[in-house]
Enzyme design. Sequence first.
Site, PDB file in Angstrom:
ATOM      1  N   LYS A   1       7.566  12.661  -1.885  1.00 54.59           N
ATOM      2  CA  LYS A   1       7.141  11.372  -1.314  1.00 54.59           C
ATOM      3  C   LYS A   1       5.794  11.559  -0.622  1.00 54.59           C
ATOM      4  O   LYS A   1       5.717  12.004   0.519  1.00 54.59           O
ATOM      5  CB  LYS A   1       8.159  10.817  -0.314  1.00 54.59           C
ATOM      6  CG  LYS A   1       7.867   9.349   0.010  1.00 54.59           C
ATOM      7  CD  LYS A   1       8.190   8.917   1.401  1.00 54.59           C
ATOM      8  CE  LYS A   1       7.226   9.348   2.447  1.00 54.59           C
ATOM      9  NZ  LYS A   1       5.858   8.788   2.340  1.00 54.59           N
TER      10      LYS A   1
ATOM     11  N   GLU B   1       5.360  21.864   8.675  1.00 52.37           N
ATOM     12  CA  GLU B   1       3.964  22.260   8.878  1.00 52.37           C
ATOM     13  C   GLU B   1       3.325  21.123   9.671  1.00 52.37           C
ATOM     14  O   GLU B   1       3.064  20.051   9.110  1.00 52.37           O
ATOM     15  CB  GLU B   1       3.234  22.418   7.537  1.00 52.37           C
ATOM     16  CG  GLU B   1       3.776  23.517   6.654  1.00 52.37           C
ATOM     17  CD  GLU B   1       3.394  24.906   7.130  1.00 52.37           C
ATOM     18  OE1 GLU B   1       2.709  25.026   8.167  1.00 52.37           O
ATOM     19  OE2 GLU B   1       3.797  25.872   6.470  1.00 52.37           O
TER      20      GLU B   1
ATOM     21  N   CYS C   1      -5.479  20.451   9.522  1.00 50.66           N
ATOM     22  CA  CYS C   1      -4.708  21.006  10.630  1.00 50.66           C
ATOM     23  C   CYS C   1      -5.228  22.370  11.082  1.00 50.66           C
ATOM     24  O   CYS C   1      -5.038  22.762  12.218  1.00 50.66           O
ATOM     25  CB  CYS C   1      -3.260  21.118  10.206  1.00 50.66           C
ATOM     26  SG  CYS C   1      -3.126  21.916   8.601  1.00 50.66           S
TER      27      CYS C   1
ATOM     28  N   GLU D   1      -4.583  16.700  19.227  1.00 50.18           N
ATOM     29  CA  GLU D   1      -5.161  16.832  17.891  1.00 50.18           C
ATOM     30  C   GLU D   1      -5.838  15.510  17.547  1.00 50.18           C
ATOM     31  O   GLU D   1      -5.185  14.491  17.341  1.00 50.18           O
ATOM     32  CB  GLU D   1      -4.043  17.131  16.884  1.00 50.18           C
ATOM     33  CG  GLU D   1      -4.577  17.443  15.513  1.00 50.18           C
ATOM     34  CD  GLU D   1      -3.474  17.561  14.469  1.00 50.18           C
ATOM     35  OE1 GLU D   1      -2.561  16.719  14.439  1.00 50.18           O
ATOM     36  OE2 GLU D   1      -3.534  18.517  13.680  1.00 50.18           O
TER      37      GLU D   1
HETATM   38  P1  NAD Z   1       2.680  11.550   9.538  1.00 46.69           P
HETATM   39  O1  NAD Z   1       3.700  12.378  10.222  1.00 46.69           O
HETATM   40  O2  NAD Z   1       2.385  10.202  10.080  1.00 46.69           O
HETATM   41  O3  NAD Z   1       3.096  11.282   8.012  1.00 46.69           O
HETATM   42  C1  NAD Z   1       3.311  12.348   7.122  1.00 46.69           C
HETATM   43  C2  NAD Z   1       4.262  11.904   6.031  1.00 46.69           C
HETATM   44  O4  NAD Z   1       5.520  11.568   6.619  1.00 46.69           O
HETATM   45  C3  NAD Z   1       3.814  10.658   5.261  1.00 46.69           C
HETATM   46  O5  NAD Z   1       4.189  10.792   3.914  1.00 46.69           O
HETATM   47  C4  NAD Z   1       4.614   9.544   5.925  1.00 46.69           C
HETATM   48  O6  NAD Z   1       4.837   8.422   5.090  1.00 46.69           O
HETATM   49  C5  NAD Z   1       5.918  10.267   6.210  1.00 46.69           C
HETATM   50  N1  NAD Z   1       6.711   9.689   7.293  1.00 46.69           N
HETATM   51  C6  NAD Z   1       6.273   9.056   8.407  1.00 46.69           C
HETATM   52  N2  NAD Z   1       7.320   8.691   9.175  1.00 46.69           N
HETATM   53  C7  NAD Z   1       8.431   9.120   8.534  1.00 46.69           C
HETATM   54  C8  NAD Z   1       9.819   9.064   8.830  1.00 46.69           C
HETATM   55  N3  NAD Z   1      10.297   8.483   9.932  1.00 46.69           N
HETATM   56  N4  NAD Z   1      10.685   9.616   7.955  1.00 46.69           N
HETATM   57  C9  NAD Z   1      10.232  10.215   6.824  1.00 46.69           C
HETATM   58  N5  NAD Z   1       8.941  10.278   6.484  1.00 46.69           N
HETATM   59  C10 NAD Z   1       8.046   9.747   7.334  1.00 46.69           C
HETATM   60  O7  NAD Z   1       1.388  12.445   9.421  1.00 46.69           O
HETATM   61  P2  NAD Z   1      -0.021  12.057   8.774  1.00 46.69           P
HETATM   62  O8  NAD Z   1      -0.728  11.167   9.731  1.00 46.69           O
HETATM   63  O9  NAD Z   1       0.177  11.599   7.368  1.00 46.69           O
HETATM   64  O10 NAD Z   1      -0.731  13.475   8.686  1.00 46.69           O
HETATM   65  C11 NAD Z   1      -1.471  14.016   9.717  1.00 46.69           C
HETATM   66  C12 NAD Z   1      -0.676  15.111  10.394  1.00 46.69           C
HETATM   67  O11 NAD Z   1      -0.334  16.097   9.427  1.00 46.69           O
HETATM   68  C13 NAD Z   1      -1.490  15.826  11.445  1.00 46.69           C
HETATM   69  O12 NAD Z   1      -0.712  16.043  12.587  1.00 46.69           O
HETATM   70  C14 NAD Z   1      -1.830  17.148  10.783  1.00 46.69           C
HETATM   71  O13 NAD Z   1      -2.061  18.211  11.648  1.00 46.69           O
HETATM   72  C15 NAD Z   1      -0.627  17.387   9.953  1.00 46.69           C
HETATM   73  N6  NAD Z   1      -0.942  18.341   8.881  1.00 46.69           N
HETATM   74  C16 NAD Z   1      -0.455  19.604   9.009  1.00 46.69           C
HETATM   75  C17 NAD Z   1      -0.723  20.558   8.026  1.00 46.69           C
HETATM   76  C18 NAD Z   1      -0.163  21.953   8.125  1.00 46.69           C
HETATM   77  O14 NAD Z   1      -0.173  22.661   7.133  1.00 46.69           O
HETATM   78  N7  NAD Z   1       0.335  22.395   9.265  1.00 46.69           N
HETATM   79  C19 NAD Z   1      -1.499  20.205   6.920  1.00 46.69           C
HETATM   80  C20 NAD Z   1      -1.985  18.908   6.828  1.00 46.69           C
HETATM   81  C21 NAD Z   1      -1.681  17.977   7.831  1.00 46.69           C
END
Ligand code: NAD
Length: 496
Positions: free
Chosen positions: A181, A256, A290, A390
């Site tokens: 997803k 992650e 990240c 962040e």
């Molecule tokens: P997010 O948590 O808002 O969303 C990530 C994913 O989760 C999306 O597909 C979203 O639709 C889904 N999602 C959101 N709420 C959900 C729920 N209640 N249940 C199930 N799925 C849900 O994050 P984002 O804004 O898309 O991404 C940015 C974040 O990702 C930053 O914090 C960044 O640091 C992190 N990130 C981490 C890494 C790593 O490897 N550590 C890599 C890339 C991004």
Amino acid sequence: METGDERRPAWKQLYIGGEWTAPVDGEICQSIDPSTGEPWAEVALGGPADIDRAVEAASDAFTGTWGRMAAWERAAILRRFADLYQKEAPRLAELETRDVGRAIRETRMDVGAHSQWYHWFASLADKCEGQTLPLERGIHAFTTRQPLGVVGAITPWNVPLLTACWKVGSALAAGCTVVLKPSEYTAVTSLELAGIAEAAGIPPGVINVVPGMGRGAGERLVGHADVAKISFTGSGATARKMLADGAGNLKRFTFELGGKAAHILFDDCDLDAAINAATSSAWAHCGQACALGSRVLVHRNIYDRVVEAFSMRQKSVRVGLPQDERTHMGPQAHAAQLEKSLSYVEIGKQEGAELVAGGKRIEGALSGGYFIEPTVFCNAHNSMQIARDEIFGPVATIIPFDDEEEALRIANDSDYGLTAGLWTKDVGRALRVSQEIEAGIVWVNTYRYLRWSTPYGGFKASGWGRENGTSALEPYQDVRTTVMSASGQFSNPYEN
Ligand code: NAD
């Protein structure tokens, strides 16, 4: 699956059980080009019922074809997929640049390496060895590893193909099946990935792609009783909610999450190299990664020179259309992220940090898109919000320190612990500091060096578990211990 531009109709469909299918309770939504703010593609978003269909298809494939297949056969199919992916990489990079806004020079390097990852995971598929356990004579015990089942792979908007690669590649190699997803913001390339899986002959149901909203599709996937594990990359707030939603069947999780890396420049370092690394890792991907080193900790002896170098370098960053080969930095990926970054510029100023360069939205020819200047704050301290949160924008916060102990204290004074970097010519210091930093990956005299063989993941609030490395498949498998008696004798404990 159609090719080239004719593929677009497929973006309006989900990929479930080897079929392209319209969402049953989702919608068709527009994907916005972040460099113009205008819609550029129509994409299917699935709802909970679509997730149910995908999980069913993945369960069938797990108990059927994929689950019964020899590990070496799975590996062969994954290698075929990796080769096809490599051929498609230039086109995938262009699409990801369009959808996410990342400069094409960066996207090409990123996407161009993914097939190496898929090959790495394929190479591990038939090496999931167990142990034989030395016990008393006549007792034979050994362990075997078996795949967990259906994995929900939930990915963020910033690097959709890379995060999908790490999850899908390792889950499939481990023998699991997947429901991917991707984020509702940037789903196009994940649907393209499904097309490549289909063309490579990955059996129906082994990989299913259902873009969707977090609330709705995402929640259903996390709560689904037939999903054994969620492999998630995204924010800590979402991860915390997932823990509650997935409690029903005590799901496994790999998380992650975010980072706020310390990038430490000691006064004995190779300053030119350190500046190159520190500036690029503050502004790469418009700050939306990240691993970036957004907290730049600098020894007071070289502090003014570093601040000056940052502000000079900021002027040479070419911000522009991400498709342009000359562009260093594209826009933020969506409007809300731009607003967030700009709000942190105001927060930084209010907190008393000195804005040395940047900080504004870019107007003129680029005003329709979500462009922001690379930004530098100096005279900051670690208790400021710009040093703690962040931001996910191209904002470098430069903090002075006086000695090694203080550098370490500041570096570790963070909720996060994903990555860190340090620059010094003193080998003893490099060893001491790198072993005391609370981060899952520490770079010494380099930065953001990542390969398939380097385990990746965070300490503290940056996550649970590791992706990549030789243990990449373990989080997708269970260990069974089998104990056998050669004699078959078992005495009656109630005899006497
Ligand atoms: P997010 O948590 O808002 O969303 C990530 C994913 O989760 C999306 O597909 C979203 O639709 C889904 N999602 C959101 N709420 C959900 C729920 N209640 N249940 C199930 N799925 C849900 O994050 P984002 O804004 O898309 O991404 C940015 C974040 O990702 C930053 O914090 C960044 O640091 C992190 N990130 C981490 C890494 C790593 O490897 N550590 C890599 C890339 C991004």
